[in-house]
Design a protein around this motif. Structure first.
Motif, PDB file in Angstrom:
ATOM      1  N   LYS A 191       0.827  -1.206   0.000  1.00 54.95           N
ATOM      2  CA  LYS A 191       0.000   0.000   0.000  1.00 54.95           C
ATOM      3  C   LYS A 191       0.863   1.259   0.000  1.00 54.95           C
ATOM      4  O   LYS A 191       0.376   2.334  -0.312  1.00 54.95           O
ATOM      5  CB  LYS A 191      -0.936   0.002   1.206  1.00 54.95           C
ATOM      6  CG  LYS A 191      -1.986  -1.087   1.132  1.00 54.95           C
ATOM      7  CD  LYS A 191      -2.855  -1.101   2.349  1.00 54.95           C
ATOM      8  CE  LYS A 191      -3.867  -2.256   2.260  1.00 54.95           C
ATOM      9  NZ  LYS A 191      -4.642  -2.398   3.485  1.00 54.95           N
ATOM     10  N   GLN A 192       2.139   1.116   0.353  1.00 54.88           N
ATOM     11  CA  GLN A 192       3.044   2.259   0.437  1.00 54.88           C
ATOM     12  C   GLN A 192       4.060   2.307  -0.697  1.00 54.88           C
ATOM     13  O   GLN A 192       4.429   3.375  -1.152  1.00 54.88           O
ATOM     14  CB  GLN A 192       3.829   2.216   1.760  1.00 54.88           C
ATOM     15  CG  GLN A 192       2.980   2.308   2.994  1.00 54.88           C
ATOM     16  CD  GLN A 192       3.821   2.139   4.256  1.00 54.88           C
ATOM     17  OE1 GLN A 192       4.586   1.187   4.363  1.00 54.88           O
ATOM     18  NE2 GLN A 192       3.681   3.061   5.172  1.00 54.88           N
ATOM     19  N   ALA A 193       4.544   1.150  -1.115  1.00 50.25           N
ATOM     20  CA  ALA A 193       5.637   1.082  -2.086  1.00 50.25           C
ATOM     21  C   ALA A 193       5.103   0.835  -3.487  1.00 50.25           C
ATOM     22  O   ALA A 193       4.065   0.197  -3.657  1.00 50.25           O
ATOM     23  CB  ALA A 193       6.604  -0.042  -1.705  1.00 50.25           C
ATOM     24  N   PRO A 194       5.824   1.318  -4.513  1.00 47.92           N
ATOM     25  CA  PRO A 194       5.382   1.067  -5.880  1.00 47.92           C
ATOM     26  C   PRO A 194       5.407  -0.422  -6.252  1.00 47.92           C
ATOM     27  O   PRO A 194       4.626  -0.871  -7.071  1.00 47.92           O
ATOM     28  CB  PRO A 194       6.356   1.861  -6.741  1.00 47.92           C
ATOM     29  CG  PRO A 194       7.498   2.214  -5.868  1.00 47.92           C
ATOM     30  CD  PRO A 194       7.027   2.137  -4.461  1.00 47.92           C
ATOM     31  N   LYS A 195       6.305  -1.190  -5.631  1.00 52.36           N
ATOM     32  CA  LYS A 195       6.423  -2.613  -5.916  1.00 52.36           C
ATOM     33  C   LYS A 195       7.064  -3.303  -4.717  1.00 52.36           C
ATOM     34  O   LYS A 195       7.971  -2.764  -4.098  1.00 52.36           O
ATOM     35  CB  LYS A 195       7.282  -2.823  -7.160  1.00 52.36           C
ATOM     36  CG  LYS A 195       7.113  -4.153  -7.819  1.00 52.36           C
ATOM     37  CD  LYS A 195       7.770  -4.146  -9.176  1.00 52.36           C
ATOM     38  CE  LYS A 195       6.922  -4.940 -10.140  1.00 52.36           C
ATOM     39  NZ  LYS A 195       7.528  -5.100 -11.431  1.00 52.36           N
ATOM     40  N   VAL A 196       6.578  -4.504  -4.404  1.00 53.25           N
ATOM     41  CA  VAL A 196       7.125  -5.280  -3.279  1.00 53.25           C
ATOM     42  C   VAL A 196       7.238  -6.736  -3.701  1.00 53.25           C
ATOM     43  O   VAL A 196       6.305  -7.299  -4.264  1.00 53.25           O
ATOM     44  CB  VAL A 196       6.217  -5.187  -2.025  1.00 53.25           C
ATOM     45  CG1 VAL A 196       6.761  -6.046  -0.896  1.00 53.25           C
ATOM     46  CG2 VAL A 196       6.047  -3.745  -1.575  1.00 53.25           C
ATOM     47  N   VAL A 197       8.391  -7.326  -3.424  1.00 48.83           N
ATOM     48  CA  VAL A 197       8.593  -8.751  -3.665  1.00 48.83           C
ATOM     49  C   VAL A 197       9.245  -9.343  -2.413  1.00 48.83           C
ATOM     50  O   VAL A 197      10.061  -8.687  -1.769  1.00 48.83           O
ATOM     51  CB  VAL A 197       9.452  -9.011  -4.925  1.00 48.83           C
ATOM     52  CG1 VAL A 197      10.854  -8.485  -4.774  1.00 48.83           C
ATOM     53  CG2 VAL A 197       9.484 -10.480  -5.263  1.00 48.83           C
ATOM     54  N   TYR A 198       8.842 -10.556  -2.075  1.00 54.73           N
ATOM     55  CA  TYR A 198       9.438 -11.250  -0.937  1.00 54.73           C
ATOM     56  C   TYR A 198      10.487 -12.213  -1.460  1.00 54.73           C
ATOM     57  O   TYR A 198      10.207 -13.052  -2.323  1.00 54.73           O
ATOM     58  CB  TYR A 198       8.375 -12.010  -0.142  1.00 54.73           C
ATOM     59  CG  TYR A 198       8.905 -12.632   1.132  1.00 54.73           C
ATOM     60  CD1 TYR A 198       9.441 -11.837   2.136  1.00 54.73           C
ATOM     61  CD2 TYR A 198       8.871 -13.998   1.323  1.00 54.73           C
ATOM     62  CE1 TYR A 198       9.924 -12.393   3.307  1.00 54.73           C
ATOM     63  CE2 TYR A 198       9.351 -14.570   2.492  1.00 54.73           C
ATOM     64  CZ  TYR A 198       9.877 -13.759   3.485  1.00 54.73           C
ATOM     65  OH  TYR A 198      10.356 -14.321   4.642  1.00 54.73           O
ATOM     66  N   CYS A 199      11.699 -12.082  -0.954  1.00 53.20           N
ATOM     67  CA  CYS A 199      12.834 -12.896  -1.388  1.00 53.20           C
ATOM     68  C   CYS A 199      13.245 -13.792  -0.219  1.00 53.20           C
ATOM     69  O   CYS A 199      14.134 -13.442   0.557  1.00 53.20           O
ATOM     70  CB  CYS A 199      14.005 -12.010  -1.782  1.00 53.20           C
ATOM     71  SG  CYS A 199      13.631 -10.763  -3.015  1.00 53.20           S
ATOM     72  N   ARG A 200      12.578 -14.925  -0.093  1.00 52.95           N
ATOM     73  CA  ARG A 200      12.843 -15.821   1.025  1.00 52.95           C
ATOM     74  C   ARG A 200      14.201 -16.495   0.854  1.00 52.95           C
ATOM     75  O   ARG A 200      14.547 -16.956  -0.230  1.00 52.95           O
ATOM     76  CB  ARG A 200      11.768 -16.895   1.118  1.00 52.95           C
ATOM     77  CG  ARG A 200      11.961 -17.801   2.316  1.00 52.95           C
ATOM     78  CD  ARG A 200      10.764 -18.729   2.489  1.00 52.95           C
ATOM     79  NE  ARG A 200      10.947 -19.535   3.675  1.00 52.95           N
ATOM     80  CZ  ARG A 200      11.347 -20.797   3.657  1.00 52.95           C
ATOM     81  NH1 ARG A 200      11.575 -21.396   2.504  1.00 52.95           N
ATOM     82  NH2 ARG A 200      11.503 -21.461   4.775  1.00 52.95           N
ATOM     83  N   GLY A 201      14.968 -16.525   1.938  1.00 55.70           N
ATOM     84  CA  GLY A 201      16.243 -17.219   1.902  1.00 55.70           C
ATOM     85  C   GLY A 201      17.146 -16.786   3.032  1.00 55.70           C
ATOM     86  O   GLY A 201      16.900 -15.797   3.714  1.00 55.70           O
ATOM     87  N   ASP A 202      18.203 -17.544   3.212  1.00 56.41           N
ATOM     88  CA  ASP A 202      19.194 -17.304   4.251  1.00 56.41           C
ATOM     89  C   ASP A 202      20.418 -16.679   3.601  1.00 56.41           C
ATOM     90  O   ASP A 202      21.089 -17.326   2.778  1.00 56.41           O
ATOM     91  CB  ASP A 202      19.543 -18.637   4.918  1.00 56.41           C
ATOM     92  CG  ASP A 202      20.493 -18.502   6.077  1.00 56.41           C
ATOM     93  OD1 ASP A 202      21.158 -17.443   6.220  1.00 56.41           O
ATOM     94  OD2 ASP A 202      20.601 -19.468   6.859  1.00 56.41           O
ATOM     95  N   ILE A 203      20.750 -15.459   3.949  1.00 55.00           N
ATOM     96  CA  ILE A 203      21.873 -14.779   3.300  1.00 55.00           C
ATOM     97  C   ILE A 203      23.219 -15.414   3.636  1.00 55.00           C
ATOM     98  O   ILE A 203      24.222 -15.095   3.011  1.00 55.00           O
ATOM     99  CB  ILE A 203      21.890 -13.267   3.602  1.00 55.00           C
ATOM    100  CG1 ILE A 203      22.032 -13.003   5.095  1.00 55.00           C
ATOM    101  CG2 ILE A 203      20.657 -12.591   3.014  1.00 55.00           C
ATOM    102  CD1 ILE A 203      22.275 -11.551   5.430  1.00 55.00           C
ATOM    103  N   ALA A 204      23.255 -16.338   4.591  1.00 52.24           N
ATOM    104  CA  ALA A 204      24.484 -17.062   4.907  1.00 52.24           C
ATOM    105  C   ALA A 204      24.749 -18.202   3.923  1.00 52.24           C
ATOM    106  O   ALA A 204      25.833 -18.766   3.906  1.00 52.24           O
ATOM    107  CB  ALA A 204      24.422 -17.613   6.332  1.00 52.24           C
ATOM    108  N   VAL A 205      23.762 -18.509   3.072  1.00 55.62           N
ATOM    109  CA  VAL A 205      23.873 -19.606   2.109  1.00 55.62           C
ATOM    110  C   VAL A 205      24.058 -19.016   0.707  1.00 55.62           C
ATOM    111  O   VAL A 205      23.203 -18.254   0.232  1.00 55.62           O
ATOM    112  CB  VAL A 205      22.613 -20.508   2.161  1.00 55.62           C
ATOM    113  CG1 VAL A 205      22.683 -21.598   1.118  1.00 55.62           C
ATOM    114  CG2 VAL A 205      22.438 -21.081   3.562  1.00 55.62           C
TER     115      VAL A 205
END
Length: 77
Positions: A49-63
């Motif tokens: 509702k606030q941002a022009p576009k939103v995506v969820y990037c699921r994952g562990d940044i340690a991998v």
């Protein structure tokens, strides 16, 4: 080119606060977290509702493989 921000831990706490501020400044959001997307849908909907576009990037940044996939998702935003 549109402005895109990748926020690690962006579905709660300080990360969410940063995501909200960036959304108000017109950034598209690539929100990273380790939880299942269904568990953060309410947060993602609020950000949409606030941002022009939103995506969820699921994952562990340690991998490494997760990092590569997260970046690909974020860039595709």
């Amino acid at each position: 080119m549109d402005k895109i921000a990748l926020i690690t831990g962006g579905s709660r706490g300080i990360g969410l606060g940063i995501a909200q501020q960036l959304a108000m400044q017109g950034y598209g959001l690539a929100v990273n977290g380790r939880r299942e997307e269904k568990d953060v849908l309410d947060v993602l909907e609020a950000l949409k509702k606030q941002a022009p576009k939103v995506v969820y990037c699921r994952g562990d940044i340690a991998v490494k493989a997760d990092r590569e996939r997260i970046i690909k998702l974020a860039v595709g935003t």
